[in-house]
Write a protein that holds these residues in place. Structure first.
Motif, mmCIF file in Angstrom:
data_model
loop_
_atom_site.group_PDB
_atom_site.id
_atom_site.type_symbol
_atom_site.label_atom_id
_atom_site.label_comp_id
_atom_site.label_asym_id
_atom_site.label_seq_id
_atom_site.Cartn_x
_atom_site.Cartn_y
_atom_site.Cartn_z
ATOM 1 N N UNK A 16 0.829 -1.207 0.000
ATOM 2 C CA UNK A 16 0.000 0.000 0.000
ATOM 3 C C UNK A 16 0.862 1.255 0.000
ATOM 4 N N UNK A 17 1.944 1.261 0.765
ATOM 5 C CA UNK A 17 2.821 2.439 0.810
ATOM 6 C C UNK A 17 3.493 2.681 -0.539
ATOM 7 N N UNK A 18 3.978 1.621 -1.197
ATOM 8 C CA UNK A 18 4.609 1.779 -2.514
ATOM 9 C C UNK A 18 3.600 2.294 -3.534
ATOM 10 N N UNK A 19 2.388 1.754 -3.506
ATOM 11 C CA UNK A 19 1.354 2.177 -4.451
ATOM 12 C C UNK A 19 0.960 3.630 -4.226
ATOM 13 N N UNK A 20 0.829 4.027 -2.978
ATOM 14 C CA UNK A 20 0.481 5.420 -2.666
ATOM 15 C C UNK A 20 1.560 6.377 -3.152
ATOM 16 N N UNK A 21 2.810 6.080 -2.844
ATOM 17 C CA UNK A 21 3.885 7.004 -3.203
ATOM 18 C C UNK A 21 4.096 7.077 -4.718
ATOM 19 N N UNK A 22 4.023 5.944 -5.397
ATOM 20 C CA UNK A 22 4.205 5.976 -6.853
ATOM 21 C C UNK A 22 3.054 6.692 -7.549
ATOM 22 N N UNK A 23 1.837 6.568 -7.007
ATOM 23 C CA UNK A 23 0.698 7.283 -7.589
ATOM 24 C C UNK A 23 0.851 8.787 -7.428
ATOM 25 N N UNK B 199 3.685 10.382 -6.930
ATOM 26 C CA UNK B 199 4.872 10.827 -7.679
ATOM 27 C C UNK B 199 4.568 10.958 -9.171
ATOM 28 N N UNK B 200 3.831 10.008 -9.717
ATOM 29 C CA UNK B 200 3.538 10.043 -11.147
ATOM 30 C C UNK B 200 2.514 11.113 -11.500
ATOM 31 N N UNK B 201 1.530 11.334 -10.637
ATOM 32 C CA UNK B 201 0.490 12.339 -10.878
ATOM 33 C C UNK B 201 0.279 13.139 -9.605
ATOM 34 N N UNK B 202 1.174 14.052 -9.296
ATOM 35 C CA UNK B 202 1.074 14.761 -8.017
ATOM 36 C C UNK B 202 -0.108 15.716 -7.987
ATOM 37 N N UNK B 203 -0.881 15.720 -6.906
ATOM 38 C CA UNK B 203 -1.932 16.717 -6.745
ATOM 39 C C UNK B 203 -1.334 18.052 -6.317
ATOM 40 N N UNK B 204 -2.150 18.906 -5.775
ATOM 41 C CA UNK B 204 -1.672 20.214 -5.329
ATOM 42 C C UNK B 204 -0.612 20.026 -4.241
ATOM 43 N N UNK C 185 4.291 16.372 4.223
ATOM 44 C CA UNK C 185 5.711 16.650 4.002
ATOM 45 C C UNK C 185 6.440 15.418 3.489
ATOM 46 N N UNK C 186 6.072 14.236 3.986
ATOM 47 C CA UNK C 186 6.768 13.014 3.565
ATOM 48 C C UNK C 186 6.588 12.746 2.073
ATOM 49 N N UNK C 187 5.429 13.059 1.544
ATOM 50 C CA UNK C 187 5.204 12.871 0.109
ATOM 51 C C UNK C 187 5.762 14.035 -0.695
ATOM 52 N N UNK C 188 5.730 15.212 -0.143
ATOM 53 C CA UNK C 188 6.255 16.377 -0.859
ATOM 54 C C UNK C 188 7.761 16.265 -1.068
ATOM 55 N N UNK D 265 7.714 0.996 -13.857
ATOM 56 C CA UNK D 265 7.088 1.251 -15.148
ATOM 57 C C UNK D 265 6.134 2.441 -15.082
ATOM 58 N N UNK D 266 5.511 2.640 -13.925
ATOM 59 C CA UNK D 266 4.575 3.752 -13.766
ATOM 60 C C UNK D 266 5.288 5.099 -13.855
ATOM 61 N N UNK D 267 6.493 5.163 -13.316
ATOM 62 C CA UNK D 267 7.258 6.411 -13.363
ATOM 63 C C UNK D 267 8.230 6.429 -14.538
#
Length: 392
Positions: A78-85, A87-92, A98-101, A150-152
């Motif tokens: 779940x953590x890998x899927x959240x971060x790659x999503x 990273x590939x399509x960042x929202x605002x 902060x951890x994702x930013x 592959x996603x990124x």
């Protein structure tokens, strides 16, 4: 006394069971909430729940599976899927934790490599006292990392982590690395990662010499790889032969071509070159002036006595240019150079904007004029200025 000595042990064991059971129940409850929040794209809540879960999850002590083994696996996925999503399509960015930013400035290679190294540290037993290795990485987590690469759009790192897993598999008896797990990894490797890297020949060769897959599965992979290759070849347009574009004629190119021609004009051998050039240029100039004077004299004879005729201004300009160039360079200019300069003066004198301007002069073999120099010094070229004027 023995009974009293056993009571604390029994009590401690009884107290530890509810502790692990409650931790598992808490992790399961958090996971249900986190998965729902992720489906509804609530990034902030999902990140908060993931952080709470990993505060309770630590690497295993021994290679043997413990009660948290399944929780480590699904929470890491779940953590890998959240971060790659993200990273590939960042929202605002303002709404991101902060951890994702902090992940967004990373390159795709660094992003995938950092996530993979964190998973290795999570699943490598602490009692082994060794560097984290993919020998303990579950194949489900590895598949998630491959999909993330592959996603990124970073299949090169996906290839590296697959090959590392293939070289280390089998070291831990408690980690599945054969059968279905091996088939799924090879399917991603040969049918997705290598084709994205244009390694078609290597993928075919790998499947040809691979001996662990069942023959039916190997044939299936080979047929799928060939079909993918043919589809790509059909979609790829033929490469046209490369041709240099023909240069567009312009005033500067015409001037440079004229100067090139004049420089390549055949001249006599040394010793008589200067003399012959002066004789030819002098005779042509005198012939032009004699013709002018002869015409003027005939008109005078027919009309009667008049004032002294004035020579042609362009012929005088030509002689002035000839004399100035000879005085500057020490030799007579070529015929084409004189014609070019005289024509440029004629066109320049007939221009209504420069009727009162001084004649242009030759500076370093290039037509030079004070107004042109001002234009070039201000950062605008002659050609660009002409195009702008035409547009206006």
């Amino acid at each position: 006394m023995p009974a009293q000595g056993l009571l604390p042990l029994k009590a401690s064991s009884d107290s530890s069971l509810p502790t692990s059971s409650s931790a598992e129940a808490t992790l399961q409850s958090l996971y249900n909430r986190a998965s729902q929040a992720f489906l509804y794209r609530d990034v902030v809540l999902t990140t908060s729940l993931v952080a709470s879960a990993f505060a309770m999850l630590q690497p295993p002590i021994t290679p043997m599976p413990d009660v948290y083994d399944s929780h480590r696996r699904k929470w890491d996925i779940l953590r890998i899927t959240l971060e790659s999503t993200v990273y590939a399509s960042p929202p605002d960015r303002a709404t991101l934790p902060v951890t994702l930013r902090d992940l967004l400035p990373l390159s795709p290679q660094s992003f995938v490599a950092t996530s993979h190294a964190r998973s290795l540290a999570l699943f490598t037993p602490s009692s082994t006292l060794r560097t984290p290795t993919s020998a303990f990485l579950p194949h489900q987590v590895l598949i998630t990392h491959i999909a993330s690469s592959m996603k990124v759009n970073c299949p090169i790192v996906g290839r590296q982590i697959i090959e590392e897993w293939l070289s280390n598999r089998g070291q831990d008896d408690f980690v599945s690395s054969t059968g279905e797990a091996y088939e799924k990894i090879l399917e991603l490797y040969c049918l997705h990662i290598l084709p994205r890297l244009e390694e078609w020949d290597y993928a075919k060769e790998f499947l040809t010499y691979e001996v662990e897959l069942p023959p039916s599965k190997r044939t299936e992979f080979q047929a799928s790889l060939e079909k993918t290759w043919q589809g790509k070849a059909a979609r790829t347009p033929p490469v046209a032969p490369f041709r240099l574009p023909s240069p567009t004629p312009s005033a500067s190119s015409s001037s440079s071509s004229l100067s090139t021609i004049s420089n390549r004009t055949a001249v006599p051998l040394a010793g008589s070159s200067k003399l012959s050039q002066r004789q030819r240029s002098g005779s042509s100039t005198s012939a032009a002036s004699d013709a002018t004077v002869t015409k003027s004299s005939s008109r005078q004879n027919s009309r009667g006595p008049q004032s002294t005729p004035r020579a042609n201004s362009h012929a005088s300009a030509a002689r002035g240019l000839h004399n100035s160039v000879v005085a500057t360079t020490g030799q007579s200019p070529g015929t084409l150079a004189l014609i070019r300069e005289v024509l440029s003066q004629v066109l320049y004198d007939e221009s209504p904007h420069h009727a009162d301007s001084p004649l242009p002069s030759l500076a370093g073999g290039v037509l030079y004029h004070p107004t042109a120099a001002c234009a070039s010094s201000s950062g605008s070229s002659i050609h660009s200025g002409s195009s702008e004027a035409a547009t206006i």
